[in-house]
Design a protein around this motif. Structure first.
Motif, PDB file in Angstrom:
ATOM      1  N   SER A  47       0.850  -1.195   0.000  1.00  0.00           N
ATOM      2  CA  SER A  47       0.000   0.000   0.000  1.00  0.00           C
ATOM      3  C   SER A  47       0.884   1.242   0.000  1.00  0.00           C
ATOM      4  CB  SER A  47      -0.945  -0.008   1.208  1.00  0.00           C
ATOM      5  OG  SER A  47      -0.216  -0.265   2.379  1.00  0.00           O
ATOM      6  N   VAL A  48       0.299   2.329  -0.419  1.00  0.00           N
ATOM      7  CA  VAL A  48       1.060   3.573  -0.554  1.00  0.00           C
ATOM      8  C   VAL A  48       0.312   4.703   0.143  1.00  0.00           C
ATOM      9  CG1 VAL A  48       2.021   5.236  -2.195  1.00  0.00           C
ATOM     10  CG2 VAL A  48       1.952   2.804  -2.800  1.00  0.00           C
ATOM     11  N   THR A  49       1.027   5.445   0.960  1.00  0.00           N
ATOM     12  CA  THR A  49       0.379   6.621   1.556  1.00  0.00           C
ATOM     13  C   THR A  49       1.411   7.665   1.977  1.00  0.00           C
ATOM     14  OG1 THR A  49      -1.037   7.459   3.311  1.00  0.00           O
ATOM     15  CG2 THR A  49       0.383   5.618   3.883  1.00  0.00           C
ATOM     16  N   SER A  50       1.001   8.913   1.865  1.00  0.00           N
ATOM     17  CA  SER A  50       1.794  10.014   2.418  1.00  0.00           C
ATOM     18  C   SER A  50       0.963  10.824   3.391  1.00  0.00           C
ATOM     19  CB  SER A  50       2.291  10.940   1.296  1.00  0.00           C
ATOM     20  OG  SER A  50       3.264  10.297   0.536  1.00  0.00           O
ATOM     21  N   ASP A  51      -0.176  10.287   3.726  1.00  0.00           N
ATOM     22  CA  ASP A  51      -1.065  10.979   4.650  1.00  0.00           C
ATOM     23  C   ASP A  51      -0.485  10.944   6.057  1.00  0.00           C
ATOM     24  OD1 ASP A  51      -4.057  11.917   5.211  1.00  0.00           O
ATOM     25  OD2 ASP A  51      -3.425  10.501   6.784  1.00  0.00           O
ATOM     26  N   LEU A  52      -0.302  12.106   6.622  1.00  0.00           N
ATOM     27  CA  LEU A  52       0.409  12.205   7.901  1.00  0.00           C
ATOM     28  C   LEU A  52      -0.216  11.316   8.980  1.00  0.00           C
ATOM     29  CD1 LEU A  52       2.674  13.463   9.524  1.00  0.00           C
ATOM     30  CD2 LEU A  52       1.167  15.381  10.051  1.00  0.00           C
ATOM     31  N   GLY A  60      11.364   8.182  -1.197  1.00  0.00           N
ATOM     32  CA  GLY A  60      10.423   7.629  -0.232  1.00  0.00           C
ATOM     33  C   GLY A  60      11.051   6.507   0.561  1.00  0.00           C
ATOM     34  N   ILE A  61      10.231   5.942   1.452  1.00  0.00           N
ATOM     35  CA  ILE A  61      10.724   4.843   2.269  1.00  0.00           C
ATOM     36  C   ILE A  61       9.665   3.738   2.289  1.00  0.00           C
ATOM     37  CG2 ILE A  61       9.842   5.970   4.371  1.00  0.00           C
ATOM     38  CD1 ILE A  61      11.991   4.529   5.943  1.00  0.00           C
ATOM     39  N   ILE A 106       5.995   4.877   1.516  1.00  0.00           N
ATOM     40  CA  ILE A 106       5.657   6.247   1.902  1.00  0.00           C
ATOM     41  C   ILE A 106       6.465   7.218   1.043  1.00  0.00           C
ATOM     42  CG2 ILE A 106       5.599   7.889   3.820  1.00  0.00           C
ATOM     43  CD1 ILE A 106       5.749   5.384   5.694  1.00  0.00           C
ATOM     44  N   PRO A 107       5.843   7.789   0.021  1.00  0.00           N
ATOM     45  CA  PRO A 107       6.565   8.771  -0.790  1.00  0.00           C
ATOM     46  C   PRO A 107       6.817  10.032   0.037  1.00  0.00           C
ATOM     47  CG  PRO A 107       4.519   8.047  -1.864  1.00  0.00           C
ATOM     48  CD  PRO A 107       4.465   7.588  -0.445  1.00  0.00           C
ATOM     49  N   LEU A 108       7.942  10.655  -0.188  1.00  0.00           N
ATOM     50  CA  LEU A 108       8.240  11.882   0.544  1.00  0.00           C
ATOM     51  C   LEU A 108       7.502  13.049  -0.099  1.00  0.00           C
ATOM     52  CD1 LEU A 108      10.305  10.376   2.220  1.00  0.00           C
ATOM     53  CD2 LEU A 108      11.871  12.275   1.873  1.00  0.00           C
ATOM     54  N   GLU A 109       6.511  13.545   0.583  1.00  0.00           N
ATOM     55  CA  GLU A 109       5.829  14.748   0.089  1.00  0.00           C
ATOM     56  C   GLU A 109       5.092  15.397   1.254  1.00  0.00           C
ATOM     57  OE1 GLU A 109       3.874  12.600  -3.013  1.00  0.00           O
ATOM     58  OE2 GLU A 109       2.006  12.484  -1.906  1.00  0.00           O
ATOM     59  N   GLU A 166      12.405  14.371   4.789  1.00  0.00           N
ATOM     60  CA  GLU A 166      13.558  13.564   5.195  1.00  0.00           C
ATOM     61  C   GLU A 166      13.721  13.591   6.713  1.00  0.00           C
ATOM     62  OE1 GLU A 166      17.273  14.408   3.374  1.00  0.00           O
ATOM     63  OE2 GLU A 166      16.723  13.464   1.467  1.00  0.00           O
ATOM     64  N   SER A 167      13.579  14.769   7.297  1.00  0.00           N
ATOM     65  CA  SER A 167      13.828  14.842   8.742  1.00  0.00           C
ATOM     66  C   SER A 167      12.714  14.153   9.519  1.00  0.00           C
ATOM     67  CB  SER A 167      14.013  16.283   9.187  1.00  0.00           C
ATOM     68  OG  SER A 167      12.809  16.989   9.087  1.00  0.00           O
ATOM     69  N   TYR A 168      11.494  14.179   8.976  1.00  0.00           N
ATOM     70  CA  TYR A 168      10.394  13.463   9.629  1.00  0.00           C
ATOM     71  C   TYR A 168      10.713  11.959   9.668  1.00  0.00           C
ATOM     72  CZ  TYR A 168       5.833  11.297  10.359  1.00  0.00           C
ATOM     73  OH  TYR A 168       4.814  10.526  10.845  1.00  0.00           O
ATOM     74  N   ILE A 169      11.108  11.432   8.513  1.00  0.00           N
ATOM     75  CA  ILE A 169      11.444   9.997   8.426  1.00  0.00           C
ATOM     76  C   ILE A 169      12.639   9.680   9.323  1.00  0.00           C
ATOM     77  CG2 ILE A 169      12.367   8.216   6.875  1.00  0.00           C
ATOM     78  CD1 ILE A 169       9.409   8.744   6.468  1.00  0.00           C
ATOM     79  N   GLY A 170      13.617  10.590   9.314  1.00  0.00           N
ATOM     80  CA  GLY A 170      14.798  10.389  10.146  1.00  0.00           C
ATOM     81  C   GLY A 170      14.438  10.279  11.620  1.00  0.00           C
ATOM     82  N   ASN A 171      13.559  11.177  12.074  1.00  0.00           N
ATOM     83  CA  ASN A 171      13.136  11.127  13.481  1.00  0.00           C
ATOM     84  C   ASN A 171      12.404   9.835  13.801  1.00  0.00           C
ATOM     85  OD1 ASN A 171      14.206  13.605  14.076  1.00  0.00           O
ATOM     86  ND2 ASN A 171      12.306  14.717  13.590  1.00  0.00           N
ATOM     87  N   LYS A 172      11.555   9.425  12.893  1.00  0.00           N
ATOM     88  CA  LYS A 172      10.786   8.197  13.115  1.00  0.00           C
ATOM     89  C   LYS A 172      11.723   6.994  13.220  1.00  0.00           C
ATOM     90  CE  LYS A 172       6.651   9.675  13.435  1.00  0.00           C
ATOM     91  NZ  LYS A 172       6.020   9.561  14.760  1.00  0.00           N
ATOM     92  N   LEU A 173      12.704   6.950  12.332  1.00  0.00           N
ATOM     93  CA  LEU A 173      13.640   5.813  12.353  1.00  0.00           C
ATOM     94  C   LEU A 173      14.478   5.840  13.629  1.00  0.00           C
ATOM     95  CD1 LEU A 173      14.822   5.708   8.617  1.00  0.00           C
ATOM     96  CD2 LEU A 173      13.398   4.018   9.795  1.00  0.00           C
ATOM     97  N   SER A 174      14.883   7.046  14.043  1.00  0.00           N
ATOM     98  CA  SER A 174      15.647   7.167  15.285  1.00  0.00           C
ATOM     99  C   SER A 174      14.865   6.593  16.453  1.00  0.00           C
ATOM    100  CB  SER A 174      15.947   8.636  15.592  1.00  0.00           C
ATOM    101  OG  SER A 174      16.875   9.138  14.685  1.00  0.00           O
ATOM    102  N   GLU A 175      13.598   6.966  16.513  1.00  0.00           N
ATOM    103  CA  GLU A 175      12.750   6.468  17.604  1.00  0.00           C
ATOM    104  C   GLU A 175      12.644   4.951  17.562  1.00  0.00           C
ATOM    105  OE1 GLU A 175       8.864   8.303  17.822  1.00  0.00           O
ATOM    106  OE2 GLU A 175       9.799  10.280  17.537  1.00  0.00           O
TER     107      GLU A 175
END
Length: 732
Positions: free
Chosen positions: A128-133, A176-177, A189-192, A197-206
DNA sequence: TTCGTCACG
DNA sequence: ACGTACGTGACGAAT
């Protein structure tokens, strides 16, 4: 009666995509050729009056994937092999020849020896694909729940990134990731918009705090996030640390696959899928081609990324199991994984190279090169391309009639060792040697390096962790591990490498680390004692081998002993030694015999490692790194000999690599722990370079020296030389 | 792409 | 009788 003209490539292409994935016994996808043969056989059987002609012309090569083209060629071969008069007029007014049908049936059987097509597993994923926050938040929450607890609940992730084509080197586009947790569900999750990038980075850090994360090429993502285990690590490499066994860690399937088998050429995610999951996966380049991801269809991007994320998730436990069984978990978790971050940091840091000075050096070389060119053309009596070994060989050995040592497959050898023998008597040859040397400096170093200077005035090399068979790292684009050193004129290149304003370089290198490792691993008493004496090892060896007092060793004796020491590390052969020293084979053999008499433990050790490698097919380093040596089972004598030399060399070169990696980890985390401004920037196998803040000179010298000397406990001391300088020429 | 050559440890 | 030192990467020429 009708004649059917069939476009063979399209025929194969249709079969390729229409059929389920079929593979031969090697796991190669043969859907196209198998399906085509099957269909042809059916058509012939059903339509006995028909006449088929195949056209193998292709108007537009790029329209077809390499797999289709390959299989079309295979199909053509099979048809040619029919040797039945007139495949092109099968019916010949009669019915389709039973021989032809039998032949095609035979070929089908050959493709699938069991008589059955092996149906290869396919990806069965819910993508599935989503970029919805809101949805993305929910996805990461679920992933966190899944990954918390059981260590084998790997969360697979794959960053869809591509190096920007034109912008300054090193910059990457992130598209995307893909995230995979649970069994079959993968989300792209396409980046849009809010997903940056920083949102994904924070999520991965967590996630990395509580969960096992599996990815591919983790170094590629460190600019997005620093994994928790890296940010928390302050103690460097800890021999007693077994925390990796219970606490979650980042898992890089690329590094894991490399450790499991370091002699492969291909560690693509596609290759890992095939090797560990037995699921074929079309190559990234075949999907996205040269136009890149930017131009690609969104569905294809999501599909690729999701499959890759799934592969990471599914392969991580398999690879980990293999690492565990082969005793390489410590190597993986405590050395290679933290090292990947250090290499990233070094690449990002880069090193200043003075562009103007490179240009000036290049111009200076150009003047001398064109002078030499003129002189060489005159002496040769014609103009030719001196850089062409073919043309050069013709000029020297045919036109000028110099005595040739025919060596290479394609003609005369014009290598330096050949030309050096001719140079004293032939000025043109001496000029050519000088020309060659200068041309090399200009193309590879002066001009070559200048092209890599980025916008920040620095060169950012790539340190590759999964290339070498022995465990060394390598450096590319540009290679900063082969900057000239041995000749003065080349060495001057190092003056263009300078630290930033006010800083200095600290350059530390191990003294004869490989020979010391040999002393330790062979447990040869003489060699160990020699190192404890702390005197010049080559001189000691010469003294023992030639039975002369230490003080009376001649320079020639020392040189010979040094060459033997080197030869031993490489896995000596009398021929190789004789070449190196320009002596006869029998003399070389004598040196070797004397060496082994002096250090009998070394001989025993070499016999032992060869026997062991022959028995289980791999060699081992002190830290458990493996190198398979299939050559030892070869029927070809030379290949087997090569295998024996590798068996002698790989444990030594590999152990040196292990020790240097441990030293790098300890140096890096001490710099971090002590909050220094100085930065590790280069590694050249047995040498580290730190861009050092002026007030940290003494601290950094101490860190380098101590951490390198204490990286391993050997039965001989490890000696480190450290120099401070204002450029790399000075500090080395 | 492959070969020959040559830079380094 | 044969053809070798171990490990890399980049360049220019020829294919």
């Amino acid at each position: 009666m009708s004649i059917n003209v069939i476009d063979a490539t399209n025929f194969i292409k249709d079969a390729f995509y229409a059929m389920p994935v079929f593979s031969d016994e090697n796991g190669n996808n043969i859907s196209g050729v198998y399906g085509a043969l099957y269909k042809l056989k059916s058509m012939l059987s059903e339509n006995e009056e028909a006449l088929f002609a195949f056209s193998f012309e292709r108007d537009n090569e790029s329209e077809y994937t390499p797999a289709v083209v390959d299989q079309t060629e295979k199909f053509a071969e099979i048809l040619k092999g029919a040797e039945i008069p007139g495949l092109l007029d099968v019916s010949n007014g009669e019915s389709a020849s039973p021989e032809l049908i039998a032949y095609l049936e035979g070929e089908l059987l050959k493709l699938s020896p069991t008589g059955k097509v092996s149906v290869v597993p396919k990806f069965e994923l819910n993508i599935s694909v989503t970029s919805d926050l809101g949805e993305v938040e929910e996805i990461f929450k679920k992933a966190h729940e899944y990954g918390t607890g059981a260590i084998d609940n790997y969360i697979g992730y794959f960053l869809m990134r591509e190096r920007e084509a034109d912008k300054s080197l090193g910059k990457k586009d992130t598209f995307g990731i893909a995230l995979c947790y649970g069994e079959k569900n993968v989300i792209y999750i396409p980046l849009e918009n809010f997903i940056t990038e920083s949102y994904i980075g924070n999520k991965l850090s967590e996630l990395s705090k509580d969960c096992s994360l599996a990815t591919f090429d983790i170094k590629d993502g460190y600019d997005l996030f620093m994994p928790f285990e890296i940010s928390e690590r302050t103690t460097g490499y800890d021999k007693e640390d077994t925390g990796y066994l219970t606490s979650p860690k980042c898992f890089d399937t690329l590094i894991g696959a490399y450790l499991c088998n370091p002699i492969k050429n291909d560690y693509s995610v596609e290759d890992i899928s095939k090797e560990y999951l037995k699921i074929p996966f079309e190559k990234r380049n075949d999907i996205f081609g040269k136009s890149g991801i930017k131009e690609a269809d969104a569905g294809k991007i999501a599909d690729y990324a999701c499959k890759a994320a799934y592969i990471c998730k599914a392969c991580a436990p398999l690879i980990r199991e293999k690492l565990s069984k082969t005793g390489m978990e410590n190597l993986f978790y405590n050395i290679e994984m933290p090292l990947s971050y250090i290499l990233f940091a070094m690449e990002k840091e880069g090193i200043i190279a003075k562009k103007d000075e490179l240009k000036a050096y290049s111009d200076k070389l150009a003047v001398r090169i064109s002078e030499l060119e003129k002189v060489i053309y005159e002496a040769a009596g014609c103009e030719f391309n001196i850089n062409s070994p073919k043309q050069l060989g013709e000029v020297l050995f045919e036109k000028l009639g110099l005595p040739a040592e025919k060596k290479t497959k394609s003609g005369y050898s014009t290598a330096a060792d050949v030309l050096e023998k001719l140079a004293p008597d032939n000025k043109i040859v001496a000029d050519i040697l000088e020309y060659r040397g200068l041309a090399k400096l200009k193309s590879t170093y002066a001009d070559g390096l200048a092209a890599y200077i980025a916008g920040d005035g620095r060169i950012h090399t790539s340190f590759n962790q999964t290339i070498t068979a022995t465990g060394r790292i390598s450096s590319t684009e540009p290679n900063l591990q082969n900057i000239p050193m041995r000749t003065e004129e080349g060495r001057l290149i190092r003056k263009v490498f300078v630290p930033k304003e006010g800083y200095v370089f600290a350059d530390a290198d191990y003294s004869q680390i490989e020979l010391r490792i040999l002393a330790h691993m062979s447990e040869d008493k003489g060699l160990i004692d020699a190192y404890h004496e702390g005197k010049d090892i080559h001189r000691i060896t010469a003294s023992k081998v030639f039975h002369v007092p230490f003080e009376d060793v001649t320079p020639l004796q020392r040189r010979n002993a040094k060459a033997v020491n080197f030869g031993i590390v490489y896995g000596i052969s009398s021929f190789g030694l004789s070449q190196d020293l320009s002596i006869s084979r029998s003399e070389a053999k004598e040196y070797m015999d004397k060496y082994f008499e002096t250090y009998p433990g070394v001989k025993e050790y070499q016999d032992k490692v060869i026997a062991s490698a022959k028995a289980d097919g791999v060699s081992d380093t002190l830290f458990g790194r493996k190198r398979p040596i299939p050559e030892l089972k070869a029927s070809n004598y030379n290949l087997r000999q090569f295998g024996e030399r590798v068996a002698m060399n790989a444990p030594i070169q590999g152990t040196a690599a292990d020790i240097m990696k441990i030293a790098m980890i300890n140096v890096f985390f001490r710099i971090k722990r002590e909050n220094l401004k100085s930065r590790l920037i280069l590694q050249i196998h047995d040498e580290l370079v730190i861009e050092t803040a002026p007030d940290e000179k003494d601290t950094v010298t101490e860190i380098l020296t101590k951490e390198m000397e204490n990286a391993a406990d050997l039965s001989v001391p490890m000696e480190v030389d450290c120099h401070i300088g204002n450029d790399w020429y000075e500090s080395k």
